[in-house]
Enzyme design. Structure first.
Site, short mmCIF file in Angstrom:
data_model
loop_
_atom_site.label_atom_id
_atom_site.label_comp_id
_atom_site.label_asym_id
_atom_site.label_seq_id
_atom_site.Cartn_x
_atom_site.Cartn_y
_atom_site.Cartn_z
N ALA A 1 65.02 99.67 3.68
CA ALA A 1 65.29 99.24 5.05
C ALA A 1 66.76 99.44 5.33
O ALA A 1 67.61 99.01 4.55
CB ALA A 1 64.90 97.78 5.25
N PHE B 1 68.89 99.66 11.06
CA PHE B 1 68.12 99.75 12.28
C PHE B 1 66.62 99.71 12.04
O PHE B 1 65.84 99.90 12.94
CB PHE B 1 68.47 101.05 13.03
N PRO C 1 63.03 99.86 8.91
CA PRO C 1 62.53 100.38 7.64
C PRO C 1 62.42 101.90 7.63
O PRO C 1 62.32 102.54 8.68
CB PRO C 1 61.15 99.73 7.53
N VAL C 2 62.42 102.46 6.41
CA VAL C 2 62.27 103.90 6.22
C VAL C 2 61.06 104.12 5.32
O VAL C 2 60.92 103.48 4.27
CB VAL C 2 63.53 104.52 5.58
N LYS D 1 62.28 107.14 9.79
CA LYS D 1 63.09 105.96 10.10
C LYS D 1 62.52 105.33 11.38
O LYS D 1 62.56 105.94 12.44
CB LYS D 1 64.55 106.38 10.29
N ASP E 1 80.60 105.27 10.58
CA ASP E 1 79.86 104.35 9.71
C ASP E 1 79.61 104.99 8.34
O ASP E 1 78.50 104.95 7.82
CB ASP E 1 78.53 103.96 10.37
#
Length: 833
Positions: free
Chosen positions: A523, A526, A528-529, A543, A640
């Site tokens: 996760a 933004f 969970p994956v 994503k 980021d």
């Protein structure tokens, strides 16, 4: 007293032995060498390949691959190992076939009347063998004045006007024979100075005239940064030289026996020479490829690369039709010779013709140059002499006869003005206007097509929304609150951006097994994956934005559009997206080795990362950021960068991901300002975290933190020592000369060179300096990581190791309070990620 002083130094230098010097009464036998003071170059006897022939020359001493840069007796080799180098009785440095000094092979050949009894021969760290008097400091002869095939930094090419010294390069006969070959690069004495490569007596390739920064025939020649180019044209000499600002960079330029000229740089990591640039490399580079009054236009040519200059036509039309351009072009038959209504056609991005017969006046402007050319009926063309000088375009070049060796470039070159009569001028003006009309018509058609497509898509989307209200999803999941107006605007964006591949929701549901927990990879901030497998057995990563995601439609569109336009080995590749039934999902390539934080912050996995693997990961991340900042179509600030946003493929190649918060800069924009700070505590630059100010140096700071984490295996924000964080702890150790203590002890010491690790720590500290202007940029970082740089600047105090006052001159960027979490999570205005 003066006589006694000279005699004292004479005897002193006879018996003093130095590793870089041959004294007057010393000799150098075969098998012996002298080294320059810094041991960069060696001078002595050598052979090539399996040959037994012996030569005397200079080569790189610290490079394992034999690289000869100068040969004394290139045309007169010695048959065995009985040769000797020593001073002759008259004071010239000489090469003899044997120690009995009966057969002279080579000599510096300086006039006897000039020589002093205290002469010595010294090899410098530049690779220059100098014959000089240490008492007076006067130089009598140097190898830089008599080059062979290699042009070293700080050597000069050209000629002196008074004594006639001609410094030119001559190729070897073959790879195994350093004898004088057929290729000669020399400075032309006629007309405006230029460098021409001859094959025998025939021009082979023209380096062109000096533009103020570089040679017109080498647009790829670098300007500034590491290489400094210099051209001198005065009453004493005409010469060109280049230097390097970083002593660790090893480079050479040479003329090859195959007819090419190369600039090489040494890649120490791979132990090989890298071909930095080479010429000629295409047909248009060949001298006078299109004959007199023709020019080569390879970039825009679909059939025949040769075109006649304005006002000219093929001299032999039949030959020209058969693609034989050797006859060139001649003045059009009906063209008037000289009229008051003559004008000039401007050709852009040109390599101007051979300047051997051109006239030059450096004291007039381009406008005055045009007027003088119009007044002289023999003047057929003009151009600026130096179009790239510090003062802009200066000087005037005029041609009065046939024009040879002109060509165009795609992204370089200068303006060239051809004289034509009024009929030809009107024809070129009409062609220019018709071209503009065509462009305008195409633009109007495209705008109309886009508007029509938008209307059609509006109808399609409206019908789809109606049908979606009556359709239930086959997936059992909690929908995310979603604005349908945003969805519609996204559909409009899709029409304008064909680079956005779309996936059907049912396809994603089937691929992820209805978003099964067994398929969940993790996760992010933004949502969970999930891992998925498409029907074609292709593995994907999905994503899916969660209900509590702070990422709105703008961030979602931002990430999709950005990544779809970026293509680089070290950036994650997006395969498409899905916007359907209140769902927003991104589909990426599947990377089996998860993210970097899984390896460097877990002891068992970190043990798998030896130093070479860590360095490759660091270099890959640096190359990816450099692409974002400088080499992509868009200048992008990621904002980021952190370990969890670096994904690793099956070969541990790093891929930068998560572009939801990235910002696009204009071509000349250097920094931005925001009232909404987003990022991850511990990775954010101080000016961004506290003042909302961001630039490419913000990403540099994040990279520096990430690099130090990779070296140490410790997390910056979770480091608990006397210092406030990991960066502060490393700085304290660096200041005390104890930085080696922070190296990850899980790495096998046999896998790394402590000096290289210390260099990388220093680079990391250069990236995290408190003031953004002090930080290095990513292009410098990539070069530092790729060369054995030893003279790196000393880092200044890093950020976040002592109190920093918030606000200041740019504090107005932040209009609201920014929420900060001490945990390693990304944050926004008021909520954590």
């Amino acid at each position: 007293m003066k006589v006694v002083f000279v005699i004292f130094f004479f005897f002193l230098f006879q018996f003093c032995i130095s590793v870089d010097t041959i004294m007057r009464r010393q000799s150098l036998r075969d098998g012996e060498v002298i080294l320059s003071a810094g041991k960069r170059f060696a001078f002595g006897f050598f052979s090539l390949g399996d040959s037994e022939l012996r030569y005397v020359g200079i080569w790189y001493a610290q490079i394992s691959q034999q690289t000869i840069v100068w040969v004394a007796n290139r045309d007169h080799p010695i048959n065995d190992t009985s040769g000797m180098v020593k001073f002759s009785n008259r004071g010239n440095l000489s090469v003899y076939a044997s120690d009995n000094e009966t057969e002279l092979i080579w000599s510096t050949n300086v006039s006897d009347s000039m020589l002093e009894p205290t002469l010595v021969a010294t090899l410098s760290d530049l690779g220059n063998l100098v014959l000089f008097d240490p008492v007076t400091g006067r130089s009598f002869w140097e190898s830089f004045d008599h080059p062979t095939d290699t042009f070293l930094p700080f050597m000069r090419l050209g000629f002196t006007r008074k004594d006639g010294l001609d410094r030119s390069l001559t190729s070897w006969k073959s790879h195994g024979d350093p004898g004088s070959g057929d290729l000669i690069l020399r400075m032309e004495r006629r007309g405006f100075p230029q460098l021409i490569l001859y094959k025998g007596v025939t021009p082979w390739w023209r380096m062109g005239s000096w533009t103020g920064h570089r040679w017109s025939g080498v647009p790829e020649m670098p300007i500034g940064y590491i290489f400094n180019n210099s051209f001198v044209n005065n009453e004493d000499e005409v010469s060109f030289t280049y230097g390097v600002t970083d002593a660790s960079v090893i480079t050479r330029t040479m003329v090859n026996e195959t007819g090419t000229m190369h600039r090489f740089t040494w890649i120490a990591r791979d132990k090989r020479w890298n071909d930095f640039w080479s010429v000629p490399k295409e047909q248009c580079d060949n001298y006078a490829h299109c004959g007199p009054n023709g020019y080569c236009d390879s970039p825009s040519s679909k059939t025949f690369e040769c075109t006649c200059l304005p006002g000219f036509e093929p001299k032999f039309p039949r030959h020209w039709f058969l693609r034989d351009s050797s006859g060139g072009c001649t003045k059009k038959k009906r063209a008037s010779i000289c009229s008051e209504k003559d004008g000039f056609v401007k050709l852009k991005r040109m390599k101007i013709p051979d300047t051997s017969d051109a006239s030059v006046d450096m004291n007039i402007t381009l406008k005055e140059c045009k007027q003088r050319c119009l007044k002289n009926c023999s003047c057929v063309a003009y151009a600026s002499a130096y179009h790239e000088s510090k003062r802009g375009a200066i000087g005037c070049l005029k041609w009065h006869g046939g024009m040879l060796d002109a060509r165009t470039y795609l992204n370089s070159g200068q303006d060239f003005y051809i004289r034509v009569d009024k009929e030809e001028l009107a024809r070129w003006n009409r062609n220019g206007l018709s071209g503009k009309r065509r462009v305008l018509l195409i633009l109007i058609s495209l705008i109309a097509a886009v508007m029509l497509l938008t209307v059609i898509l509006f109808c399609v989307v409206r019908e789809r929304r109606k049908s979606n209200r009556h359709r239930s999803s086959s997936a059992n999941f909690a929908p995310v609150p979603f604005d349908f107006d945003e969805s519609f605007r996204f559909e409009q964006d899709k029409a304008r951006n064909r680079e956005l591949p779309l996936f059907d929701l049912n396809t994603i549901v089937a691929a992820t097994n209805n978003f099964s927990s067994q398929n969940k990879l993790g996760a992010g901030g933004f949502g969970p994956v999930y891992k998925g497998v498409l029907q074609n057995r292709m593995e994907i990563a999905v994503k899916r934005l969660s209900r509590n995601s702070g990422q709105g439609m703008e961030e979602f569109k931002n990430e999709v559009k950005l990544i779809s336009k970026l293509q680089h080995r070290n950036l994650v590749r997006i395969l498409g997206c899905c916007v359907e039934l209140e769902e927003k999902m991104l589909v990426y390539e599947y990377l089996p080795n998860k993210s970097l934080d899984y390896f460097i912050f877990h002891e068992e996995q970190r043990a798998e990362l030896d130093w070479p693997k860590r360095m490759e990961i660091v270099r890959g991340i640096a190359r990816g950021i450099l692409y974002l900042h400088q080499d992509s179509r868009l200048r992008i600030i990621h904002r980021d960068l952190k370990a969890s946003n670096i994904l690793l493929d099956s070969e541990m190649i790093p891929k930068i991901s998560d572009f939801g918060m990235a910002r696009i800069f204009g071509g000349n924009q250097m920094e931005g300002c925001t009232s909404r700070v987003v990022g991850t505590f511990g990775y954010m630059a101080p000016e961004y975290a506290m003042e909302g100010q961001f630039s490419i140096k913000s990403d540099v700071y994040s990279f520096g933190v990430l690099m130090l984490e990779i070296i140490t295996g410790k997390k910056n924000s979770a480091f608990h020592e006397e210092s406030s964080n990991l960066v502060g702890h490393i700085w304290d150790l660096w200041e005390n000369g104890e930085a080696t203590e922070i190296i990850d002890n899980l790495m096998d010491q046999e896998t790394y060179d402590e000096r290289e690790v210390m260099k990388c720590i220093q680079i990391g500290l250069l990236c995290v300096q408190e003031n953004a202007s002090d930080r290095v940029d990513m292009s410098s970082v990539v070069i530092m990581l790729g060369h054995n740089a030893t003279n790196l600047p000393n880092p200044k105090h890093p950020a976040f190791t002592s109190a920093r006052r918030r606000g200041g001159e740019n504090g107005a960027c932040l209009k609201g309070q920014t929420g900060i979490s001490v945990n390693d999570v990304t944050f926004s205005d008021i909520q954590g990620r």
